[in-house]
Design an enzyme around this catalytic site. Structure first.
Site, PDB file in Angstrom:
ATOM      1  N   THR A 125      78.403  60.359 -12.432  1.00  0.00           N
ATOM      2  CA  THR A 125      78.938  59.366 -13.368  1.00  0.00           C
ATOM      3  C   THR A 125      78.617  57.992 -12.796  1.00  0.00           C
ATOM      4  OG1 THR A 125      80.774  60.900 -13.730  1.00  0.00           O
ATOM      5  CG2 THR A 125      81.001  58.700 -14.662  1.00  0.00           C
ATOM      6  N   SER A 160      93.719  70.301   8.540  1.00  0.00           N
ATOM      7  CA  SER A 160      94.608  69.297   9.150  1.00  0.00           C
ATOM      8  C   SER A 160      95.821  69.924   9.834  1.00  0.00           C
ATOM      9  CB  SER A 160      95.064  68.274   8.101  1.00  0.00           C
ATOM     10  OG  SER A 160      93.996  67.436   7.739  1.00  0.00           O
ATOM     11  N   VAL A 179      86.445  58.605  -0.422  1.00  0.00           N
ATOM     12  CA  VAL A 179      86.044  58.320   0.958  1.00  0.00           C
ATOM     13  C   VAL A 179      84.818  57.409   1.038  1.00  0.00           C
ATOM     14  CG1 VAL A 179      84.455  60.274   1.326  1.00  0.00           C
ATOM     15  CG2 VAL A 179      85.848  59.441   3.237  1.00  0.00           C
ATOM     16  N   GLY A 229      77.578  60.531  -4.255  1.00  0.00           N
ATOM     17  CA  GLY A 229      79.000  60.553  -4.584  1.00  0.00           C
ATOM     18  C   GLY A 229      79.588  59.153  -4.586  1.00  0.00           C
ATOM     19  N   ALA A 230      80.751  59.026  -5.241  1.00  0.00           N
ATOM     20  CA  ALA A 230      81.422  57.724  -5.308  1.00  0.00           C
ATOM     21  C   ALA A 230      82.940  57.906  -5.266  1.00  0.00           C
ATOM     22  CB  ALA A 230      81.003  56.982  -6.587  1.00  0.00           C
ATOM     23  N   SER A 268      91.791  72.585   3.777  1.00  0.00           N
ATOM     24  CA  SER A 268      92.147  71.612   4.818  1.00  0.00           C
ATOM     25  C   SER A 268      92.557  72.282   6.131  1.00  0.00           C
ATOM     26  CB  SER A 268      93.285  70.709   4.341  1.00  0.00           C
ATOM     27  OG  SER A 268      93.671  69.840   5.386  1.00  0.00           O
ATOM     28  N   ASN A 289      94.221  57.024   3.526  1.00  0.00           N
ATOM     29  CA  ASN A 289      94.269  58.426   3.956  1.00  0.00           C
ATOM     30  C   ASN A 289      95.445  58.699   4.903  1.00  0.00           C
ATOM     31  OD1 ASN A 289      93.327  57.311   6.406  1.00  0.00           O
ATOM     32  ND2 ASN A 289      92.171  59.168   6.871  1.00  0.00           N
ATOM     33  N   LYS A 328      93.224  59.404  -2.702  1.00  0.00           N
ATOM     34  CA  LYS A 328      93.117  58.280  -1.754  1.00  0.00           C
ATOM     35  C   LYS A 328      93.309  56.915  -2.417  1.00  0.00           C
ATOM     36  CE  LYS A 328      90.462  60.802   1.643  1.00  0.00           C
ATOM     37  NZ  LYS A 328      89.668  60.659   2.848  1.00  0.00           N
TER      38      LYS A 328
END
Length: 264
Positions: free
Chosen positions: A151, A16, A129, A125-126, A14, A86, A65
């Site tokens: 998955t 951030s 985000v 992806g799932a 990160s 977030n 998240k």
């Protein structure tokens, strides 16, 4: 001195703190911003620290998240609709969960000068985000949104929130106008998504990963003459909106900020 955090696991990648501390210093705010690796059983205490005033705000990244939601007093409409948080802050002595990823993604697409309207989009992806990206894509008028996740059940859960999306088996790559990597595959430089992307040529490859700046996914996109963009601008814009909420001012986004995040 006020204290702000980004929480996640992993968290080493990160940037951030680099971004927020730059803005904090530029705006002469008496605060610090750090990153903290958490396990799931640490979430309740860290939210309590916000309630008690020990922490003034938290950014949330993978894989928390959705997991932070049960510990919060309330959610903003964006967080409620996407079931993704977030950004956390205290308002009227209540912990509030918000989602700035939606605006972050939308503004990064505007930055790329790409028109989503009427386009067919695929998301790999799932995770946490993805609901924000779907929400933003629908806002921008995408014609169709297809999701593929290793998955499949996880992708099917997203279909319960967004009925119009299409879920397909992992490994199937249809011809679309834009493909988004929303998996964590690419956080390590050697990571590869072993799928056949040859049907997507002269289109748009977007990776939400921003560190490293060039993933194998984006390299593959370039081989097929696609426009490519990493998640750096989404990261900057979502941070901008979190900063604005916490400090009640709009930090400057300029070339200096972009360069600040350039070195992996």
């Amino acid at each position: 001195m006020k204290k702000y955090l980004v929480i996640g696991n992993p968290i080493k990648h990160s940037l951030s703190p680099r971004l927020h501390n730059y803005w904090i210093k530029k705006n002469k705010i008496n605060a610090t911003y750090e990153k903290k690796k958490l396990n799931q059983n640490d979430i309740e205490q860290i939210i309590r620290d916000v309630k008690d005033g020990k922490i003034s705000g938290i950014n949330v990244t993978v894989p928390f998240k959705k997991k932070v939601i049960p510990y919060l007093d309330q959610l903003t409409n964006q967080a409620k609709k996407t079931q993704s948080v977030n950004t956390i802050y205290l308002k009227n002595n209540e912990t509030v969960g918000h989602n700035t990823d939606i605006e972050g993604f939308e503004e990064s697409i505007k930055y790329a000068k790409f028109d989503i309207k009427g386009k067919n989009i695929m998301i790999l992806g799932a995770g946490g985000v993805v609901s924000s990206i779907i929400f933003a894509l629908k806002n921008m008028g995408a014609l169709s949104i297809t999701i593929s996740n290793r998955t499949k059940d996880k992708a099917e859960k997203l279909k319960k929130i967004f009925e119009s999306i299409k879920v397909i088996n992992w490994g199937n790559i249809p011809s679309v106008d834009m493909i988004i990597n929303a998996t964590s595959v690419g956080l390590n430089a050697e990571d590869k998504i072993n799928l056949d992307f040859s049907k997507i040529q002269n289109k748009f490859f977007y990776d939400i990963i921003y560190n490293p700046s060039e993933t194998n996914f984006l390299n593959t996109g370039k081989k097929f003459n696609n426009k490519t963009l990493n998640g750096k601008m989404m990261f900057i814009y979502q941070a901008f909106h979190a900063f604005k909420i916490w400090h009640n001012l709009s930090p400057k986004i300029d070339n200096e900020i972009i360069k600040l995040l350039d070195n992996d």
